[in-house]
Write an enzyme that holds these catalytic residues in place. Sequence first.
Site, PDB file in Angstrom:
ATOM      1  N   ASP A  63       9.122   2.107  -2.876  1.00  0.00           N
ATOM      2  CA  ASP A  63       9.126   1.414  -4.162  1.00  0.00           C
ATOM      3  C   ASP A  63       8.180   0.214  -4.099  1.00  0.00           C
ATOM      4  O   ASP A  63       8.605  -0.941  -4.058  1.00  0.00           O
ATOM      5  CB  ASP A  63      10.554   0.974  -4.495  1.00  0.00           C
ATOM      6  CG  ASP A  63      10.659   0.283  -5.841  1.00  0.00           C
ATOM      7  OD1 ASP A  63       9.775   0.500  -6.689  1.00  0.00           O
ATOM      8  OD2 ASP A  63      11.620  -0.483  -6.037  1.00  0.00           O
ATOM      9  N   ASP A 120      13.299   1.404 -15.934  1.00  0.00           N
ATOM     10  CA  ASP A 120      12.580   0.422 -15.124  1.00  0.00           C
ATOM     11  C   ASP A 120      11.082   0.626 -15.325  1.00  0.00           C
ATOM     12  O   ASP A 120      10.534   1.654 -14.921  1.00  0.00           O
ATOM     13  CB  ASP A 120      12.976   0.640 -13.655  1.00  0.00           C
ATOM     14  CG  ASP A 120      12.309  -0.321 -12.690  1.00  0.00           C
ATOM     15  OD1 ASP A 120      11.431  -1.090 -13.117  1.00  0.00           O
ATOM     16  OD2 ASP A 120      12.667  -0.282 -11.495  1.00  0.00           O
ATOM     17  N   ASP A 148       8.786  -1.510 -14.144  1.00  0.00           N
ATOM     18  CA  ASP A 148       8.089  -2.314 -13.135  1.00  0.00           C
ATOM     19  C   ASP A 148       7.417  -3.535 -13.780  1.00  0.00           C
ATOM     20  O   ASP A 148       8.032  -4.253 -14.521  1.00  0.00           O
ATOM     21  CB  ASP A 148       7.099  -1.449 -12.359  1.00  0.00           C
ATOM     22  CG  ASP A 148       7.795  -0.525 -11.366  1.00  0.00           C
ATOM     23  OD1 ASP A 148       9.020  -0.663 -11.169  1.00  0.00           O
ATOM     24  OD2 ASP A 148       7.132   0.354 -10.800  1.00  0.00           O
ATOM     25  N   HIS A 203      12.824  -2.587 -18.862  1.00  0.00           N
ATOM     26  CA  HIS A 203      12.684  -3.932 -18.313  1.00  0.00           C
ATOM     27  C   HIS A 203      11.346  -4.081 -17.595  1.00  0.00           C
ATOM     28  O   HIS A 203      10.865  -3.175 -16.920  1.00  0.00           O
ATOM     29  CB  HIS A 203      13.867  -4.344 -17.438  1.00  0.00           C
ATOM     30  CG  HIS A 203      14.088  -3.587 -16.178  1.00  0.00           C
ATOM     31  ND1 HIS A 203      13.302  -3.725 -15.066  1.00  0.00           N
ATOM     32  CD2 HIS A 203      15.059  -2.706 -15.828  1.00  0.00           C
ATOM     33  CE1 HIS A 203      13.768  -2.965 -14.094  1.00  0.00           C
ATOM     34  NE2 HIS A 203      14.828  -2.326 -14.533  1.00  0.00           N
ATOM     35  N   GLU A 261       9.186  -6.895 -15.140  1.00  0.00           N
ATOM     36  CA  GLU A 261       9.521  -7.932 -14.169  1.00  0.00           C
ATOM     37  C   GLU A 261       8.357  -8.878 -13.931  1.00  0.00           C
ATOM     38  O   GLU A 261       7.203  -8.564 -14.270  1.00  0.00           O
ATOM     39  CB  GLU A 261       9.965  -7.294 -12.858  1.00  0.00           C
ATOM     40  CG  GLU A 261       8.891  -6.491 -12.165  1.00  0.00           C
ATOM     41  CD  GLU A 261       9.494  -5.486 -11.185  1.00  0.00           C
ATOM     42  OE1 GLU A 261       9.067  -5.516 -10.012  1.00  0.00           O
ATOM     43  OE2 GLU A 261      10.341  -4.686 -11.575  1.00  0.00           O
ATOM     44  N   CYS A 299      10.423  -3.507  -3.956  1.00  0.00           N
ATOM     45  CA  CYS A 299      11.848  -3.473  -4.239  1.00  0.00           C
ATOM     46  C   CYS A 299      12.400  -4.895  -4.330  1.00  0.00           C
ATOM     47  O   CYS A 299      12.094  -5.753  -3.498  1.00  0.00           O
ATOM     48  CB  CYS A 299      12.584  -2.698  -3.149  1.00  0.00           C
ATOM     49  SG  CYS A 299      14.380  -2.784  -3.273  1.00  0.00           S
ATOM     50  N   GLU A 311      17.617 -10.669 -10.851  1.00  0.00           N
ATOM     51  CA  GLU A 311      17.606  -9.863  -9.640  1.00  0.00           C
ATOM     52  C   GLU A 311      18.008 -10.664  -8.406  1.00  0.00           C
ATOM     53  O   GLU A 311      17.606 -11.822  -8.243  1.00  0.00           O
ATOM     54  CB  GLU A 311      16.210  -9.264  -9.428  1.00  0.00           C
ATOM     55  CG  GLU A 311      16.060  -8.380  -8.205  1.00  0.00           C
ATOM     56  CD  GLU A 311      16.919  -7.128  -8.255  1.00  0.00           C
ATOM     57  OE1 GLU A 311      18.164  -7.255  -8.329  1.00  0.00           O
ATOM     58  OE2 GLU A 311      16.359  -6.024  -8.197  1.00  0.00           O
ATOM     59  N   ASN A 365      22.613  -6.419 -11.561  1.00  0.00           N
ATOM     60  CA  ASN A 365      22.245  -5.265 -10.730  1.00  0.00           C
ATOM     61  C   ASN A 365      23.210  -5.176  -9.558  1.00  0.00           C
ATOM     62  O   ASN A 365      23.176  -6.006  -8.661  1.00  0.00           O
ATOM     63  CB  ASN A 365      20.810  -5.421 -10.228  1.00  0.00           C
ATOM     64  CG  ASN A 365      20.368  -4.248  -9.355  1.00  0.00           C
ATOM     65  OD1 ASN A 365      21.051  -3.231  -9.269  1.00  0.00           O
ATOM     66  ND2 ASN A 365      19.221  -4.394  -8.717  1.00  0.00           N
TER      67      ASN A 365
END
Length: 304
Positions: free
Chosen positions: A65, A92, A94, A119, A121, A129, A194, A216
């Site tokens: 990832d 996700d 990214d 989402h 980030e 990850c 996160e 999460n």
Amino acid sequence: MSGLLGSAVSAADKRAAFRAGLISGRIQRLPGAFNPLVARLIEEIGFEGVYVSGAVLSADLALPDIGLTTLTEVAGRGQQIAGVTDLPVLIDADTGFGEPMSAARTVTVLEDAGIAGAHLEDQVNPKRCGHLDGKAVVPTADMVRRLRAAVSARRDPGFVICARTDAAGIEGIDAAIERAKAYQDAGADLIFTEALADAADFEKFRAAVSIPLLANMTEFGKSELLPARTLESIGYNAVIYPVTTLRLAMWAAESGLREIFEKGTQAGLLDRMQHRSRLYELLRYERYNEFDSDVFNFTLGRNQ
């Protein structure tokens, strides 16, 4: 035969359901689905939504990832999963797969795929990850541009844009909170925090941020595994279990394969397998048979 070959619920209605769930006062539980059949199972058991994890999609392709997957791959798998369930699907995305213009295109592609929300980030691209060390985040202003581009590209106002911040483990929780507030101002509907450590961290975040929050609960990471009811009592609006189903499946597959390798037969594994009849039930074989009979069970009359 509505809903047989695909979801009977429109993408717009799924997005409306997701938004309503986020302000319902009841936490929305979204287990990760590593394929469409798992999404069908998640729905049948009674969860509120389905999550599509970038880490799982990467692992499914035997890749780490670290930002190697493409928008096409992610949107394709998301469309397959969203297409078989009446539940809203959060995916996700990214870092948006590039610069702000790429984040904008990502939203349009995911909208077209029938996804309820995505989402983005604030990690440096390519990302890694969220529960690994050595992450780096972009300046807040860069993430704000990323989010504003995504929001401006949205055609269905129901599509949920979630901003994920990885700053807590790098700059500290106070800095992560300040980022979350800036992301809210940029138009984010939901904040994903996160790698928070424990209930106290989650409580601190909740006290400081006014819009819906997502937790999460991934295994073997940096966060304490808090029950959904605890997160709900803190005031969190959604929780994801991103890799759980893949980990369960891979553990079972590995242990079973090792037994076959050692013993030469799967005879001792039958009580650990999903039965054929249960698989057919999930696949709705009986309804397909009814559909087939309704369409093709006719006779040709003579021409008059």
